[in-house]
Design an enzyme around this catalytic site. Sequence first.
Site, PDB file in Angstrom:
ATOM      1  N   TYR A  56       0.846  -1.200   0.000  1.00  0.00           N
ATOM      2  CA  TYR A  56       0.000   0.000   0.000  1.00  0.00           C
ATOM      3  C   TYR A  56       0.878   1.246   0.000  1.00  0.00           C
ATOM      4  CZ  TYR A  56      -3.982  -3.065   1.039  1.00  0.00           C
ATOM      5  OH  TYR A  56      -4.948  -4.041   0.995  1.00  0.00           O
ATOM      6  N   HIS A 127      -0.985 -11.996   0.579  1.00  0.00           N
ATOM      7  CA  HIS A 127      -1.878 -11.049  -0.107  1.00  0.00           C
ATOM      8  C   HIS A 127      -2.605 -11.677  -1.298  1.00  0.00           C
ATOM      9  CE1 HIS A 127      -2.231  -6.413  -0.767  1.00  0.00           C
ATOM     10  NE2 HIS A 127      -3.359  -7.020  -1.040  1.00  0.00           N
ATOM     11  N   ARG A 128      -1.876 -12.465  -2.071  1.00  0.00           N
ATOM     12  CA  ARG A 128      -2.496 -13.181  -3.200  1.00  0.00           C
ATOM     13  C   ARG A 128      -1.787 -14.517  -3.375  1.00  0.00           C
ATOM     14  NH1 ARG A 128      -6.339 -10.963  -6.448  1.00  0.00           N
ATOM     15  NH2 ARG A 128      -6.732  -8.770  -5.958  1.00  0.00           N
ATOM     16  N   ASN A 158      -7.625 -13.369  -1.066  1.00  0.00           N
ATOM     17  CA  ASN A 158      -7.827 -13.648  -2.495  1.00  0.00           C
ATOM     18  C   ASN A 158      -7.497 -15.094  -2.872  1.00  0.00           C
ATOM     19  OD1 ASN A 158      -8.482 -10.837  -3.165  1.00  0.00           O
ATOM     20  ND2 ASN A 158      -6.347 -10.446  -2.653  1.00  0.00           N
ATOM     21  N   SER A 209     -13.032  -3.899   0.233  1.00  0.00           N
ATOM     22  CA  SER A 209     -13.883  -3.006  -0.583  1.00  0.00           C
ATOM     23  C   SER A 209     -15.370  -3.211  -0.281  1.00  0.00           C
ATOM     24  CB  SER A 209     -13.597  -3.174  -2.088  1.00  0.00           C
ATOM     25  OG  SER A 209     -12.344  -2.614  -2.413  1.00  0.00           O
ATOM     26  N   GLY A 213     -15.310  -0.278  -3.383  1.00  0.00           N
ATOM     27  CA  GLY A 213     -14.230   0.660  -3.700  1.00  0.00           C
ATOM     28  C   GLY A 213     -14.759   2.043  -4.066  1.00  0.00           C
ATOM     29  N   GLY A 262     -12.858   1.469   4.147  1.00  0.00           N
ATOM     30  CA  GLY A 262     -11.745   2.005   3.363  1.00  0.00           C
ATOM     31  C   GLY A 262     -11.673   3.511   3.356  1.00  0.00           C
ATOM     32  N   ARG A 268     -16.914  10.072   7.594  1.00  0.00           N
ATOM     33  CA  ARG A 268     -17.410   8.791   7.065  1.00  0.00           C
ATOM     34  C   ARG A 268     -16.975   7.608   7.933  1.00  0.00           C
ATOM     35  NH1 ARG A 268     -16.437   9.717   0.599  1.00  0.00           N
ATOM     36  NH2 ARG A 268     -18.507  10.529   0.130  1.00  0.00           N
TER      37      ARG A 268
HETATM   38  P1  NAP Z   1     -14.451   0.810   0.221  1.00  0.00           P
HETATM   39  O1  NAP Z   1     -15.008   1.197   1.545  1.00  0.00           O
HETATM   40  O2  NAP Z   1     -15.227  -0.086  -0.656  1.00  0.00           O
HETATM   41  O3  NAP Z   1     -14.111   2.114  -0.615  1.00  0.00           O
HETATM   42  C1  NAP Z   1     -13.564   3.237   0.001  1.00  0.00           C
HETATM   43  C2  NAP Z   1     -13.530   4.355  -1.023  1.00  0.00           C
HETATM   44  O4  NAP Z   1     -14.879   4.728  -1.324  1.00  0.00           O
HETATM   45  C3  NAP Z   1     -12.831   5.596  -0.503  1.00  0.00           C
HETATM   46  O5  NAP Z   1     -12.108   6.173  -1.579  1.00  0.00           O
HETATM   47  C4  NAP Z   1     -13.995   6.485  -0.102  1.00  0.00           C
HETATM   48  O6  NAP Z   1     -13.688   7.863  -0.196  1.00  0.00           O
HETATM   49  C5  NAP Z   1     -14.994   6.127  -1.183  1.00  0.00           C
HETATM   50  N1  NAP Z   1     -16.391   6.435  -0.863  1.00  0.00           N
HETATM   51  C6  NAP Z   1     -17.274   6.871  -1.770  1.00  0.00           C
HETATM   52  N2  NAP Z   1     -18.458   7.051  -1.183  1.00  0.00           N
HETATM   53  C7  NAP Z   1     -18.346   6.725   0.096  1.00  0.00           C
HETATM   54  C8  NAP Z   1     -19.258   6.724   1.186  1.00  0.00           C
HETATM   55  N3  NAP Z   1     -20.520   7.104   1.048  1.00  0.00           N
HETATM   56  N4  NAP Z   1     -18.821   6.310   2.378  1.00  0.00           N
HETATM   57  C9  NAP Z   1     -17.540   5.907   2.527  1.00  0.00           C
HETATM   58  N5  NAP Z   1     -16.622   5.906   1.512  1.00  0.00           N
HETATM   59  C10 NAP Z   1     -17.026   6.306   0.300  1.00  0.00           C
HETATM   60  O7  NAP Z   1     -13.060   0.158   0.559  1.00  0.00           O
HETATM   61  P2  NAP Z   1     -11.614   0.120  -0.163  1.00  0.00           P
HETATM   62  O8  NAP Z   1     -10.863   1.333   0.214  1.00  0.00           O
HETATM   63  O9  NAP Z   1     -11.732  -0.215  -1.589  1.00  0.00           O
HETATM   64  O10 NAP Z   1     -11.029  -1.152   0.590  1.00  0.00           O
HETATM   65  C11 NAP Z   1     -11.040  -1.193   2.022  1.00  0.00           C
HETATM   66  C12 NAP Z   1      -9.855  -1.908   2.544  1.00  0.00           C
HETATM   67  O11 NAP Z   1      -9.859  -3.247   2.068  1.00  0.00           O
HETATM   68  C13 NAP Z   1      -8.497  -1.368   2.092  1.00  0.00           C
HETATM   69  O12 NAP Z   1      -8.081  -0.232   2.829  1.00  0.00           O
HETATM   70  C14 NAP Z   1      -7.624  -2.554   2.339  1.00  0.00           C
HETATM   71  O13 NAP Z   1      -7.296  -2.633   3.712  1.00  0.00           O
HETATM   72  C15 NAP Z   1      -8.535  -3.707   1.960  1.00  0.00           C
HETATM   73  N6  NAP Z   1      -8.303  -4.169   0.569  1.00  0.00           N
HETATM   74  C16 NAP Z   1      -7.721  -5.389   0.416  1.00  0.00           C
HETATM   75  C17 NAP Z   1      -7.491  -5.879  -0.854  1.00  0.00           C
HETATM   76  C18 NAP Z   1      -6.872  -7.241  -0.990  1.00  0.00           C
HETATM   77  O14 NAP Z   1      -6.490  -7.636  -2.096  1.00  0.00           O
HETATM   78  N7  NAP Z   1      -6.748  -7.978   0.080  1.00  0.00           N
HETATM   79  C19 NAP Z   1      -7.843  -5.143  -1.992  1.00  0.00           C
HETATM   80  C20 NAP Z   1      -8.439  -3.898  -1.801  1.00  0.00           C
HETATM   81  C21 NAP Z   1      -8.683  -3.420  -0.517  1.00  0.00           C
HETATM   82  P3  NAP Z   1     -13.293   8.720   1.134  1.00  0.00           P
HETATM   83  O15 NAP Z   1     -11.977   8.210   1.600  1.00  0.00           O
HETATM   84  O16 NAP Z   1     -13.234  10.117   0.610  1.00  0.00           O
HETATM   85  O17 NAP Z   1     -14.388   8.540   2.138  1.00  0.00           O
END
Ligand code: NAP
Length: 298
Positions: A56, A127-128, A158, A209, A213, A262, A268
């Site tokens: 990250y 991770h993968r 994954n 996500s 996302g 995320g 939020r």
């Molecule tokens: P998510 O919660 O699905 O998406 C977060 C994104 O959505 C942020 O950019 C956020 O912006 C935006 N967003 C848009 N509308 C929103 C709302 N109403 N409320 C909250 N957020 C909103 O999660 P993600 O960031 O994609 O993933 C979360 C976590 O999963 C990562 O940090 C990581 O730890 C993990 N992850 C793991 C893998 C893997 O391969 N293992 C892959 C991807 C992610 P703002 O920040 O402006 O609120």
Amino acid sequence: MKISNSMRALNGSNIMVSSMAWGMWRFAGQSLAGAHELVETALETGIKFFDTADIYGLDGPRFGAAEELLGAVFSQKPELRDQIVLASKGGIMPPVPYDSSSRYLEKAIDDSLRRLRTDRIDLWQVHRPDILTHPADLAATLDKAVASGKVRAVGVSNFTPVQIDALRIYLNAPLASTQPEFSPFHLKPIEDGQLDQAMQHQLTVMAWSPLGGGRISSPDSERGNAAVEALRQVADAQGVSIAAAAYSWIMAHPARPIPIIGSQNVERIRDAGTAYQVTWTREDWYKVLVARRGESLP
Ligand code: NAP
């Protein structure tokens, strides 16, 4: 269905985690003051489980940057480290792309510990899946990492259900967790048996996500729109945000998936705490599923 916010142990351990996690995929690039505020906001919201990864930060400023920033937060305020169950991951190294050889992973764990400025990672995840590493060899590496005390528990992300089974056969330490993408925008873990497998073996499920996302704010398909509309019905009726409805929809599954929040926005993150207020009827829960599927269940 009521959503429980009680702490629970990571599978096979006495490591107690919250029902939601906070993720640091989008964390790198913050100021140190901003990073402190986010970490403390998550903790104040009752989120004590943090998910990061060595990679990250790769999309700006660099590989390792998210771990380094959290390490800087710990360095300024060491008492925070003990308030957090810290999960990290390794095994992706562009352009290779995946390496789960013992030589690579042992160094990856040491590098993560150094960047995080801590002496142990509570949950370390592959991770993968690396197609070129035999599960017996991966299991030996993970067992050695646990025996060294550098990591307290191990998990995967994954992996397919069959890859999880193959690893479990060789692993002496309990496999603590699996981290698939899962949300009203991504249903695969329901369809491929991953959540059923998790219940079979009591694996802790971390859902990445959980808002697709960000697709919750700008759906990219008709089925995505339909899922948002189905979530909106419940959110409006119960006076919460659509995001809170989405987190609670995930947590309502009997595998008790832990959504990894995320957002890097203080308001939020706080709002995520309202997800526990939502009560799902069976009918409303299925409506979201069917909306996303785009076709009714048989
Ligand atoms: P998510 O919660 O699905 O998406 C977060 C994104 O959505 C942020 O950019 C956020 O912006 C935006 N967003 C848009 N509308 C929103 C709302 N109403 N409320 C909250 N957020 C909103 O999660 P993600 O960031 O994609 O993933 C979360 C976590 O999963 C990562 O940090 C990581 O730890 C993990 N992850 C793991 C893998 C893997 O391969 N293992 C892959 C991807 C992610 P703002 O920040 O402006 O609120």
